[in-house]
Design a protein around this motif. Structure first.
Motif: not given
Length: 148
Positions: A32-51
């Motif tokens: 998708i054109g992102l770095t692995a840390p950026a992907v990790r941060d997005r996944i963690l944010r979606m986990e934290d918000t319950g998505i």
């Protein structure tokens, strides 16, 4: 996080994880054109918000010997609601169950090794509920994510 807060990167990450939740952060990022840390941060944010509630394994019931899937509509007899719910909870072949509106109180999805298992699974419900069973022939729409 609201639906509108899901950008195209988040949506792509979700779609990739739904196909294979073991996909590496690096592989997702490359796709998708992102770095692995950026992907990790997005996944963690979606986990934290319950998505994203969690990651799981999808099992093939047929490979485990369950050749049939059925839908069970259950209308408990008066005063037997909790008892019926407990019977459904205690039946390991019941894969999921929903409380619904209408004539039935429960709709359950369960698996059978063969049609002979049906009597054994339904027998505990005979004196406490009315049931209607449908054997699943095929699934033209498999389980899928909600629309973004």
């Amino acid at each position: 996080m609201l639906k509108s807060a899901l950008d195209s990167f988040d949506q792509s990450i979700i779609d990739i994880l739904l196909i294979d939740s073991r996909t590496s952060l690096r592989a997702i990022g490359a796709e998708i054109g992102l770095t692995a840390p950026a992907v990790r941060d997005r996944i963690l944010r979606m986990e934290d918000t319950g998505i994203i509630e969690g990651f799981s394994v999808r099992l093939n019931a047929r490979a485990l010997g369950f050749m049939l899937e059925a839908i069970l509509n259950v209308e408990p007899l008066p005063g037997r609601l909790k008892e019926v719910e407990q019977i459904l909870r205690d039946t390991p072949e019941v894969l999921e169950c929903s409380v619904v509106t209408g004539n039935d109180c429960f709709v359950a999805r369960f698996v059978l090794k063969d049609v002979g298992d049906l009597d054994r699974i339904l027998e505990p419900l005979h004196n406490v509920a009315r049931t209607k069973t449908s054997i699943v022939h095929r699934k033209p729409i498999p389980s899928r994510r909600p629309p973004f």
